[in-house]
Design a protein around this motif. Structure first.
Motif, PDB file in Angstrom:
ATOM      1  N   TYR A  76       5.792   4.105  -8.799  1.00  0.00           N
ATOM      2  CA  TYR A  76       5.682   4.859 -10.047  1.00  0.00           C
ATOM      3  C   TYR A  76       4.233   5.227 -10.356  1.00  0.00           C
ATOM      4  N   TYR A  77       3.310   4.343 -10.001  1.00  0.00           N
ATOM      5  CA  TYR A  77       1.890   4.638 -10.234  1.00  0.00           C
ATOM      6  C   TYR A  77       1.460   5.846  -9.413  1.00  0.00           C
ATOM      7  N   VAL A  78       1.835   5.847  -8.118  1.00  0.00           N
ATOM      8  CA  VAL A  78       1.439   6.942  -7.236  1.00  0.00           C
ATOM      9  C   VAL A  78       2.129   8.242  -7.647  1.00  0.00           C
ATOM     10  N   ALA A  79       3.424   8.160  -8.009  1.00  0.00           N
ATOM     11  CA  ALA A  79       4.143   9.353  -8.443  1.00  0.00           C
ATOM     12  C   ALA A  79       3.474   9.975  -9.665  1.00  0.00           C
ATOM     13  N   GLN A  80       3.054   9.140 -10.623  1.00  0.00           N
ATOM     14  CA  GLN A  80       2.380   9.635 -11.823  1.00  0.00           C
ATOM     15  C   GLN A  80       1.018  10.216 -11.478  1.00  0.00           C
ATOM     16  N   GLN A  99       8.723  -7.286  -4.756  1.00  0.00           N
ATOM     17  CA  GLN A  99       9.499  -6.044  -4.855  1.00  0.00           C
ATOM     18  C   GLN A  99       9.240  -5.335  -6.176  1.00  0.00           C
ATOM     19  N   ILE A 100       8.978  -6.099  -7.229  1.00  0.00           N
ATOM     20  CA  ILE A 100       8.614  -5.490  -8.506  1.00  0.00           C
ATOM     21  C   ILE A 100       7.324  -4.689  -8.354  1.00  0.00           C
ATOM     22  N   MET A 101       6.359  -5.245  -7.616  1.00  0.00           N
ATOM     23  CA  MET A 101       5.096  -4.553  -7.432  1.00  0.00           C
ATOM     24  C   MET A 101       5.220  -3.373  -6.485  1.00  0.00           C
ATOM     25  N   ALA A 138       0.819  -1.208   0.000  1.00  0.00           N
ATOM     26  CA  ALA A 138       0.000   0.000   0.000  1.00  0.00           C
ATOM     27  C   ALA A 138       0.854   1.259   0.000  1.00  0.00           C
ATOM     28  N   PRO A 139       0.496   2.263  -0.787  1.00  0.00           N
ATOM     29  CA  PRO A 139       1.215   3.542  -0.766  1.00  0.00           C
ATOM     30  C   PRO A 139       0.815   4.361   0.454  1.00  0.00           C
ATOM     31  N   ILE A 140       1.796   5.042   1.063  1.00  0.00           N
ATOM     32  CA  ILE A 140       1.536   5.922   2.204  1.00  0.00           C
ATOM     33  C   ILE A 140       2.336   7.206   2.016  1.00  0.00           C
ATOM     34  N   THR A 158      -1.626   4.745 -16.258  1.00  0.00           N
ATOM     35  CA  THR A 158      -1.934   3.362 -16.571  1.00  0.00           C
ATOM     36  C   THR A 158      -1.569   2.470 -15.413  1.00  0.00           C
ATOM     37  N   ARG A 159      -2.405   1.506 -15.087  1.00  0.00           N
ATOM     38  CA  ARG A 159      -2.094   0.582 -14.011  1.00  0.00           C
ATOM     39  C   ARG A 159      -0.791  -0.148 -14.328  1.00  0.00           C
ATOM     40  N   PRO A 160       0.099  -0.250 -13.344  1.00  0.00           N
ATOM     41  CA  PRO A 160       1.443  -0.751 -13.626  1.00  0.00           C
ATOM     42  C   PRO A 160       1.499  -2.186 -14.112  1.00  0.00           C
ATOM     43  N   TYR A 161       0.631  -3.060 -13.553  1.00  0.00           N
ATOM     44  CA  TYR A 161       0.615  -4.467 -13.973  1.00  0.00           C
ATOM     45  C   TYR A 161      -0.788  -5.000 -13.850  1.00  0.00           C
TER      46      TYR A 161
END
Length: 296
Positions: A253-257, A245-247, A12-14, A293-296
């Protein structure tokens, strides 16, 4: 199921109060070396007196784990680590906060769930999956929230000993995201249990690769990593499994975008809200903002 205990790992992003000033190259040799040289054991005051530092958690991987001598030597190993560092609470090594720049951290949380109580609430396998998803999401958020204050406190103390390249901002001006990617952890013993094939199939049913369930059951694959329900067979501990770790990186990158798009939308709205038109109006009107775009 004969054994109703299943282990999950949430991603989860925080919000992270720590970031870098604009223009700082986090991959420069001087920056990496200065960060890795930070002492986490003692502080030295102006009189040269050493004082032990008091941490509520454990900080590690300062400066990342990138290979400083050679890049792109192998596809099996990253040559650069985008993370600034990692943090884990002292009382739970199943929780890791991966700290990136841009005030973003990605939490990786592992816990075991007894699904028997959820199973008793429904006769539908699809409804059971929805109950598990909600439970995993809530448990992950509860564990993350319970350690946020300690995480922030340790980063605030760390900032005192970091180079001037860093920014510490306690207040959150941006939302880092409000979701939990849910990873089901399995092994051969679990996959052989009664009803597990049905549950695994339903767990991956709404992903972009539902056929991964049959491949995992047939020992043809060891993972399924498509948004937002994942499966990893025989995973390594938190912070060490390559698939997860890939996810973690993809989430960053998803959150940064997403944050960049949100900030740009705000800039456009502010520009057009001015009574007096500016030259920027013409430039901004030509900018196309696409949803990430969703990363994966």
């Amino acid at each position: 199921m004969s054994n109703s205990l299943i282990t999950f790992r949430g991603i989860a992003p925080i919000y992270s109060p720590l970031s870098l000033h604009l223009g700082v190259d986090q991959f420069s040799k001087s920056f990496t070396q200065s960060l890795k040289a930070v002492s986490l054991q003692t502080a030295i005051d102006k009189n040269g007196v050493k004082t032990p530092l008091d941490w509520l958690g454990t900080l590690f991987h300062l400066g990342g784990k990138q290979d400083e001598t050679r890049q792109y030597q192998s596809t099996d190993k990253d040559s650069k680590d985008v993370r600034l560092m990692c943090w884990s609470p002292s009382d739970n090594n199943n929780i890791i906060f991966h700290v990136f720049t841009n005030h973003i951290a990605i939490a990786e949380v592992e816990f075991t769930l007894d699904i028997s109580t959820l199973h008793a609430k429904t006769n539908s396998i699809d409804e059971l999956v929805e109950l598990i998803e909600d439970k995993v999401q809530n448990l992950a958020k509860e564990q993350i929230d319970s350690h946020l204050a300690d995480f922030s406190r340790d980063l605030k103390q760390l900032k005192l000993y970091l180079p001037s390249d860093f920014i510490f901002s306690q207040a959150s001006d941006v939302e880092s995201g409000d979701w939990v990617a849910r990873t089901m952890l399995v092994n051969d013993e679990l996959l052989e249990q009664q009803d597990m094939a049905e549950l695994l199939t339903a767990w991956l049913k709404k992903t972009s690769r539902p056929q991964d369930a049959q491949d995992i059951l047939a020992n043809k694959k060891d993972y399924s990593m498509t948004w937002l329900n994942y499966v990893v067979k025989n995973p390594k501990p938190p912070g060490q499994d390559p698939s997860i770790q890939i996810m973690v990186l993809a989430q960053y990158y998803y959150v940064a975008q997403e944050n960049s798009n949100s900030a740009l939308r705000g800039a456009i709205e502010e520009a057009y809200s001015q009574t007096k038109k500016r030259k920027s109006d013409k430039v901004l009107s030509l900018i196309h903002i696409s949803e990430p775009t969703r990363p994966y």
